[in-house]
Each structure stands twice: as structure tokens, then as C-alpha cells.
Design a protein around this motif. Structure first.
Motif, PDB file in Angstrom:
ATOM      1  N   ALA A  44      35.871  11.507 -72.834  1.00 10.81           N
ATOM      2  CA  ALA A  44      37.498  12.017 -72.615  1.00 10.81           C
ATOM      3  C   ALA A  44      37.849  10.123 -71.726  1.00 10.81           C
ATOM      4  O   ALA A  44      37.771   9.546 -70.808  1.00 10.81           O
ATOM      5  CB  ALA A  44      37.207  12.915 -71.638  1.00 10.81           C
ATOM      6  N   THR A  45      39.438  10.625 -71.895  1.00 16.24           N
ATOM      7  CA  THR A  45      40.327   9.363 -71.892  1.00 16.24           C
ATOM      8  C   THR A  45      41.231   9.837 -71.269  1.00 16.24           C
ATOM      9  O   THR A  45      41.664  10.730 -72.109  1.00 16.24           O
ATOM     10  CB  THR A  45      40.607   8.236 -72.657  1.00 16.24           C
ATOM     11  N   THR A  46      42.126   9.449 -69.927  1.00 15.90           N
ATOM     12  CA  THR A  46      43.409  10.635 -69.601  1.00 15.90           C
ATOM     13  C   THR A  46      44.174   9.005 -69.333  1.00 15.90           C
ATOM     14  O   THR A  46      43.154   7.916 -68.762  1.00 15.90           O
ATOM     15  CB  THR A  46      43.718  11.074 -68.822  1.00 15.90           C
ATOM     16  N   ALA A  47      45.938   9.062 -68.823  1.00 16.02           N
ATOM     17  CA  ALA A  47      46.290   8.369 -68.082  1.00 16.02           C
ATOM     18  C   ALA A  47      46.368   8.178 -67.223  1.00 16.02           C
ATOM     19  O   ALA A  47      46.714   7.191 -66.595  1.00 16.02           O
ATOM     20  CB  ALA A  47      48.059   8.500 -69.488  1.00 16.02           C
ATOM     21  N   GLY A  48      46.033   9.115 -66.773  1.00 19.69           N
ATOM     22  CA  GLY A  48      46.119   9.777 -65.054  1.00 19.69           C
ATOM     23  C   GLY A  48      45.233   9.393 -64.341  1.00 19.69           C
ATOM     24  O   GLY A  48      44.117   8.837 -65.502  1.00 19.69           O
ATOM     25  N   SER A  49      45.157   9.995 -63.350  1.00 18.89           N
ATOM     26  CA  SER A  49      44.213  10.333 -62.147  1.00 18.89           C
ATOM     27  C   SER A  49      42.475  11.375 -63.006  1.00 18.89           C
ATOM     28  O   SER A  49      43.186  12.174 -64.298  1.00 18.89           O
ATOM     29  CB  SER A  49      43.737  10.826 -60.746  1.00 18.89           C
ATOM     30  N   LEU A  50      41.481  11.391 -63.371  1.00 19.08           N
ATOM     31  CA  LEU A  50      40.764  12.379 -64.141  1.00 19.08           C
ATOM     32  C   LEU A  50      39.767  12.814 -62.861  1.00 19.08           C
ATOM     33  O   LEU A  50      39.070  12.033 -61.864  1.00 19.08           O
ATOM     34  CB  LEU A  50      39.890  11.341 -64.645  1.00 19.08           C
ATOM     35  N   VAL A  51      38.881  14.525 -63.217  1.00 21.34           N
ATOM     36  CA  VAL A  51      38.422  14.941 -62.222  1.00 21.34           C
ATOM     37  C   VAL A  51      37.279  16.158 -62.960  1.00 21.34           C
ATOM     38  O   VAL A  51      37.845  16.677 -63.728  1.00 21.34           O
ATOM     39  CB  VAL A  51      39.425  15.739 -61.387  1.00 21.34           C
ATOM     40  N   ALA A  52      36.095  15.550 -63.562  1.00 20.05           N
ATOM     41  CA  ALA A  52      35.110  16.122 -64.040  1.00 20.05           C
ATOM     42  C   ALA A  52      34.159  17.082 -62.755  1.00 20.05           C
ATOM     43  O   ALA A  52      33.136  16.474 -62.078  1.00 20.05           O
ATOM     44  CB  ALA A  52      34.171  15.311 -64.209  1.00 20.05           C
ATOM     45  N   THR A  54      31.133   9.704 -71.344  1.00 20.11           N
ATOM     46  CA  THR A  54      32.240   7.871 -71.062  1.00 20.11           C
ATOM     47  C   THR A  54      33.131   8.853 -70.990  1.00 20.11           C
ATOM     48  O   THR A  54      33.742   9.654 -71.536  1.00 20.11           O
ATOM     49  CB  THR A  54      32.056   7.311 -72.516  1.00 20.11           C
ATOM     50  N   LEU A  55      33.862   8.887 -69.358  1.00 25.36           N
ATOM     51  CA  LEU A  55      35.470   8.973 -68.671  1.00 25.36           C
ATOM     52  C   LEU A  55      35.946   7.398 -68.455  1.00 25.36           C
ATOM     53  O   LEU A  55      35.772   6.724 -67.776  1.00 25.36           O
ATOM     54  CB  LEU A  55      34.952   9.819 -66.813  1.00 25.36           C
ATOM     55  N   THR A  56      37.196   7.566 -69.066  1.00 23.50           N
ATOM     56  CA  THR A  56      37.902   6.670 -68.753  1.00 23.50           C
ATOM     57  C   THR A  56      39.952   7.139 -67.984  1.00 23.50           C
ATOM     58  O   THR A  56      40.146   8.419 -68.791  1.00 23.50           O
ATOM     59  CB  THR A  56      38.068   5.952 -69.608  1.00 23.50           C
ATOM     60  N   SER A  57      39.619   7.422 -67.115  1.00 26.96           N
ATOM     61  CA  SER A  57      40.693   7.199 -66.073  1.00 26.96           C
ATOM     62  C   SER A  57      42.121   5.671 -66.071  1.00 26.96           C
ATOM     63  O   SER A  57      41.485   5.046 -65.938  1.00 26.96           O
ATOM     64  CB  SER A  57      41.175   7.876 -64.987  1.00 26.96           C
ATOM     65  N   GLY A  58      43.119   6.202 -65.732  1.00 22.07           N
ATOM     66  CA  GLY A  58      44.337   5.204 -65.481  1.00 22.07           C
ATOM     67  C   GLY A  58      44.645   5.615 -64.330  1.00 22.07           C
ATOM     68  O   GLY A  58      45.273   4.716 -63.781  1.00 22.07           O
ATOM     69  N   GLY A  59      43.865   6.256 -63.139  1.00 14.88           N
ATOM     70  CA  GLY A  59      43.543   6.947 -62.717  1.00 14.88           C
ATOM     71  C   GLY A  59      42.604   6.418 -61.255  1.00 14.88           C
ATOM     72  O   GLY A  59      41.652   6.300 -61.637  1.00 14.88           O
ATOM     73  N   ASP A  60      42.259   7.283 -60.722  1.00 15.36           N
ATOM     74  CA  ASP A  60      41.353   7.910 -59.658  1.00 15.36           C
ATOM     75  C   ASP A  60      40.296   8.586 -60.937  1.00 15.36           C
ATOM     76  O   ASP A  60      40.379   9.439 -61.843  1.00 15.36           O
ATOM     77  CB  ASP A  60      41.481   9.040 -58.815  1.00 15.36           C
ATOM     78  N   LEU A  61      39.285   8.656 -60.099  1.00 15.00           N
ATOM     79  CA  LEU A  61      38.163   9.031 -61.191  1.00 15.00           C
ATOM     80  C   LEU A  61      37.016   9.529 -60.011  1.00 15.00           C
ATOM     81  O   LEU A  61      36.554   9.572 -59.117  1.00 15.00           O
ATOM     82  CB  LEU A  61      36.521   8.176 -61.675  1.00 15.00           C
ATOM     83  N   GLN A  62      37.267  11.097 -60.520  1.00 11.92           N
ATOM     84  CA  GLN A  62      36.514  11.731 -59.622  1.00 11.92           C
ATOM     85  C   GLN A  62      35.016  12.696 -59.655  1.00 11.92           C
ATOM     86  O   GLN A  62      35.960  13.588 -61.420  1.00 11.92           O
ATOM     87  CB  GLN A  62      37.204  13.121 -58.314  1.00 11.92           C
TER      88      GLN A  62
END
Length: 188
Positions: A116-124, A139-147
Motif C-alpha cells: 500500500a502506497t499513499t501520498a499522505g499519511s498512512l494508518v494501518a 509493505t507500507l509506504t507513505s508520503g507523511g506519517d506512518l502509524q
């Protein structure tokens, strides 16, 4: 609102709910094209078979997106939250274009990987893979914070006997939770 239930396959080329929801249920393959629930509306796609995306379609746009299918192709989305219930083996790839935080609310993949890829923050909040076999992972990729909330990538056992014991332990715990076995009862 767009609400459609079909006893067979569905090919939905274009569906727009200006300020409402889109709910599609197909008892067969579900093919979707341009889907947009404006005004932060939700989209729920349910199929007894595979979800397919018509080539050249725009990203799926919604506030909340829930997909229940046997499998999904790589998805391009613009959503705030995403839930997936996948029922067959296969990897899941999500590319979210929105810059608002993306929340993975409840992702269940029985035998595959999640990217999962996002331009903003990502909360799993909750991601569950049914196996940790070689090559399977998250695999988690964010353009901001990752929670990270709960990310469960299968169970590990070094031997087949260990795997059998682990499965039996899980079965016993489930039966106790359902009240079939009492706490004092012996394991199966």
C-alpha cells in the motif's frame, strides 16, 4: 445513491454519486470503471468472484472504500479509508493518490502480500495476512506519517508438527471463546 444487486456478473463502466454512496453486489464477476462517490460518500463493492478494473479507468474516489471479493487487481484509489476482505490466494497492491491520511481499517488477505502506497499519511489499523510464507509480507509506504495498529503476518512454526500444534491451539482457543469447550476441559 447508486445501489445495485445482481444475480449474475456485472460490468459497471461509470457510476457517480454526487453526494451519496455506491453499493454494488454481484453474484458473479464484478468489473468496474470510473467510480466516484463525491462529497465524501462511501463505496462498497461485493462479489462472489473476482473484482476487475476496466483498463483506462480513473482512480476509485470515495470517503470510505470497502471491497469483498475473491481477488482484486492492482488498484488506484483516492480514498480516506480502505477495507478489504479477500478470499483467495493473491497479492494486493494499492496506490492511493489522495494527500489526506489513508486509514487501512480492516484488511484480510488469506494467502498473499499487501503493498500500500499513499501520498499522505498512512494508518494501518488492522492488517491480517493468513500466511508468512516466503515472499509474503506487508509493505507500507507513505508520503507523511506512518502509524501501525495491528499488523499480523501469519503464524510461524519451524516444523509441520509445530504447525499442527499451533493450528490445534488456535482451534481450542476458538472453541473456548465460543463456549463449546469450558476452561477446565482438556484440549482436543
Amino acid at each position: 445513491n447508486v445501489d445495485l444487486t445482481s444475480l449474475g456478473p456485472v460490468k459497471l463502466v461509470n457510476a457517480v454519486a454526487a453526494e451519496g454512496t455506491i453499493e454494488i453486489e454481484a453474484f458473479g464477476e464484478l468489473q468496474v470503471g470510473n467510480l466516484s462517490a463525491g462529497g465524501g460518500g462511501d463505496i462498497e463493492l461485493t462479489t462472489t468472484e473476482a473484482l476487475k478494473v476496466i483498463p483506462g479507468s480513473a482512480p476509485i474516489r470515495a470517503g470510505d472504500l470497502q471491497i469483498n471479493a475473491t481477488s482484486v487487481p492492482p488498484l488506484t484509489t483516492d480514498v480516506r479509508s480502505l477495507g478489504l476482505d479477500i478470499r483467495q490466494a493473491g497479492d494486493v497492491v494499492i496506490s492511493n493518490l489522495g494527500t489526506a491520511p489513508l486509514v487501512l481499517t480492516d484488511i484480510v488477505i488469506p494467502n498473499g502480500s499487501l503493498t500500500a502506497t499513499t501520498a499522505g499519511s498512512l494508518v494501518a489499523e488492522r492488517v491480517v495476512l493468513g500466511t508468512n510464507a516466503e515472499g509474503k509480507g506487508v509493505t507500507l509506504t507513505s508520503g507523511g506519517d506512518l502509524q501501525i495498529g495491528v499488523v499480523n503476518v501469519g503464524f510461524y512454526a519451524a516444523t509441520e508438527a509445530g504447525a499442527d500444534a499451533l493450528r490445534l491451539s488456535l482451534l481450542n482457543a476458538t472453541l473456548r471463546g465460543a463456549g463449546v469447550l469450558r476452561p477446565a476441559d482438556a484440549d482436543l
